[in-house]
Write an enzyme that holds these catalytic residues in place. Structure first.
Site, PDB file in Angstrom:
ATOM      1  N   GLU A  74     -19.134   9.917  35.305  1.00 45.73           N
ATOM      2  CA  GLU A  74     -18.336   9.987  36.532  1.00 45.73           C
ATOM      3  C   GLU A  74     -18.343   8.656  37.281  1.00 45.73           C
ATOM      4  OE1 GLU A  74     -16.553  12.336  35.806  1.00 45.73           O
ATOM      5  OE2 GLU A  74     -16.709  13.693  37.508  1.00 45.73           O
ATOM      6  N   THR A 103      -8.830   9.085  40.998  1.00 46.14           N
ATOM      7  CA  THR A 103      -9.866   9.496  41.956  1.00 46.14           C
ATOM      8  C   THR A 103     -10.308   8.343  42.852  1.00 46.14           C
ATOM      9  OG1 THR A 103     -10.665  11.105  40.366  1.00 46.14           O
ATOM     10  CG2 THR A 103     -12.142  10.593  42.168  1.00 46.14           C
TER      11      THR A 103
HETATM   12  P1  ADP Z   1     -10.124  13.351  36.625  1.00 45.59           P
HETATM   13  O1  ADP Z   1     -10.446  13.666  38.068  1.00 45.59           O
HETATM   14  O2  ADP Z   1      -9.055  14.256  36.119  1.00 45.59           O
HETATM   15  O3  ADP Z   1     -11.334  13.291  35.782  1.00 45.59           O
HETATM   16  P2  ADP Z   1     -10.203  10.594  37.149  1.00 45.59           P
HETATM   17  O4  ADP Z   1      -9.123   9.772  37.742  1.00 45.59           O
HETATM   18  O5  ADP Z   1     -11.418  10.881  37.942  1.00 45.59           O
HETATM   19  O6  ADP Z   1      -9.519  11.918  36.609  1.00 45.59           O
HETATM   20  O7  ADP Z   1     -10.812   9.898  35.844  1.00 45.59           O
HETATM   21  C1  ADP Z   1     -10.077   9.498  34.839  1.00 45.59           C
HETATM   22  C2  ADP Z   1     -10.475   8.068  34.476  1.00 45.59           C
HETATM   23  O8  ADP Z   1     -11.533   8.072  33.523  1.00 45.59           O
HETATM   24  C3  ADP Z   1      -9.311   7.364  33.822  1.00 45.59           C
HETATM   25  O9  ADP Z   1      -9.299   6.035  34.241  1.00 45.59           O
HETATM   26  C4  ADP Z   1      -9.626   7.453  32.337  1.00 45.59           C
HETATM   27  O10 ADP Z   1      -9.076   6.415  31.587  1.00 45.59           O
HETATM   28  C5  ADP Z   1     -11.157   7.370  32.344  1.00 45.59           C
HETATM   29  N1  ADP Z   1     -11.767   8.009  31.154  1.00 45.59           N
HETATM   30  C6  ADP Z   1     -12.573   7.405  30.273  1.00 45.59           C
HETATM   31  N2  ADP Z   1     -12.965   8.274  29.317  1.00 45.59           N
HETATM   32  C7  ADP Z   1     -12.385   9.436  29.571  1.00 45.59           C
HETATM   33  C8  ADP Z   1     -12.416  10.714  28.936  1.00 45.59           C
HETATM   34  N3  ADP Z   1     -13.106  10.938  27.817  1.00 45.59           N
HETATM   35  N4  ADP Z   1     -11.726  11.705  29.500  1.00 45.59           N
HETATM   36  C9  ADP Z   1     -10.996  11.493  30.628  1.00 45.59           C
HETATM   37  N5  ADP Z   1     -10.925  10.315  31.282  1.00 45.59           N
HETATM   38  C10 ADP Z   1     -11.622   9.283  30.770  1.00 45.59           C
END
Ligand code: ADP
Length: 307
Positions: free
Chosen positions: A128, A181
């Site tokens: 995260e 986020t």
């Molecule tokens: P969510 O709240 O849906 O998780 P976020 O914006 O917090 O979306 O996080 C997504 C970010 O994390 C993006 O920049 C994405 O490229 C990165 N990321 C890296 N690895 C992963 C993964 N395995 N699954 C989802 N997002 C990922």
């Protein structure tokens, strides 16, 4: 056991009144992930289907979370990961958390469960941190514990699993726009007034009491966020209309899922959850932004083995 396939649930963080401290897991929305042992002490992401995400270990949340686990383990080998990505990243229903939590939960199973759920949450929080510049636990905790989970403290991490009333359903509409986020955190104020605090902790206490007492009316009375929702909802087309209509047809409450753009509503019973889904679809088809709607029971198990 050298290989495991797991279901990694989507999650709703904040749940209106619990900013950064409360989340719940969904049963019918999530990713799939296969994790297998390899002899080299490394994490390798060999395949991602469904979305264009980085395969490099240090850039993928599952890799970063896995490395955090490996660093604390006396296991001499490593793991290979395949991700079947069903939750769109930036959707606000815990896409990154599903991958972080799923990876470390699966690795722990393959190693014979040396780590507690609390330790798994700590590893997953490193994922995260990569995704949103903050090691928040309100998605990864419910993904690992199942049901509703409260992050009582971040100083010395303390996760409290909460009971889930049996007839509680979540309806989620995901407008197909992306809200990152970390961007949606930047627009928030860093201080709140005493009056806002009083409202918010009254509602959080009320929601938790409602969960313990199976009191759907109290749950509904408590699902309010007067602090963050007014600021963040301006980024979500049609938010006010979706919310007003969902509550009018009978939802207990409605708010932003995580940092959005997904909007969630909680309802008593599947029938009501479906009426709310229909209302969300009707409202959104007039807005002209493509969307997806999910109806799900609250998932009391969290990440689970499916093969
Ligand atoms: P969510 O709240 O849906 O998780 P976020 O914006 O917090 O979306 O996080 C997504 C970010 O994390 C993006 O920049 C994405 O490229 C990165 N990321 C890296 N690895 C992963 C993964 N395995 N699954 C989802 N997002 C990922």
């Amino acid at each position: 056991m050298t290989e495991i396939k797991v279901f990694c649930p989507a999650t709703i963080a904040n749940v209106s009144c619990g900013f950064d401290v409360l989340g719940l897991a969904l049963e019918s929305v999530g990713d799939f992930m296969t994790v297998r042992k390899i002899p080299e002490k490394t994490i390798r992401i060999s395949r991602i289907v469904g979305q264009n995400l980085p395969l490099e270990t240090e850039k993928n949340v599952s890799g970063v979370a896995g490395l955090a686990l490996l660093a604390k383990s006396d296991y001499v080998g490593g793991f290979e990961i395949e991700i079947d990505k069903r939750i769109k990243s930036g959707s606000g229903i815990g896409s990154s958390a599903a991958s972080s939590a799923g990876a470390v939960w699966a690795m722990n199973e393959l190693l014979g469960k040396p780590f507690s759920k609390l330790e798994l949450v700590e590893f997953a929080m490193q994922g995260e941190l990569l995704a949103s510049d903050m090691a928040h636990a309100d998605n990864v905790a419910p993904a690992i514990y199942g049901g509703f989970a409260l992050v009582r403290s971040y100083d010395s991490l303390d996760i409290i699993p909460l009971p889930t009333p049996a007839e509680l359903y979540a309806t989620v509409i995901h407008p197909q726009i992306e809200i990152n986020t970390s961007d949606s955190r930047k627009i928030l104020r860093t201080s709140i007034s005493l009056a806002q605090g009083i409202q918010q902790w009254g509602n959080l206490g009320g929601l938790i009491s409602g969960l313990y007492q199976n009191d759907y009316n109290l749950i509904g009375r408590s699902l309010h966020d007067h602090i963050f929702e007014p600021i963040r909802s301006v980024l979500i087309p049609g938010f006010d209309e979706v919310k007003t209509n969902a509550i009018e047809v009978g939802a207990l409450g409605c708010g932003i899922s995580g940092s959005g753009p997904s909007i969630f509503a909680l309802s008593k019973g599947k029938h009501m959850g479906q009426r709310v889904a229909d209302s969300m679809k009707e409202t959104y088809s007039k807005i002209g932004v493509p969307f997806q709607v999910h109806l799900s029971k609250v998932n009391t198990q969290g990440v689970k083995k499916i093969a």
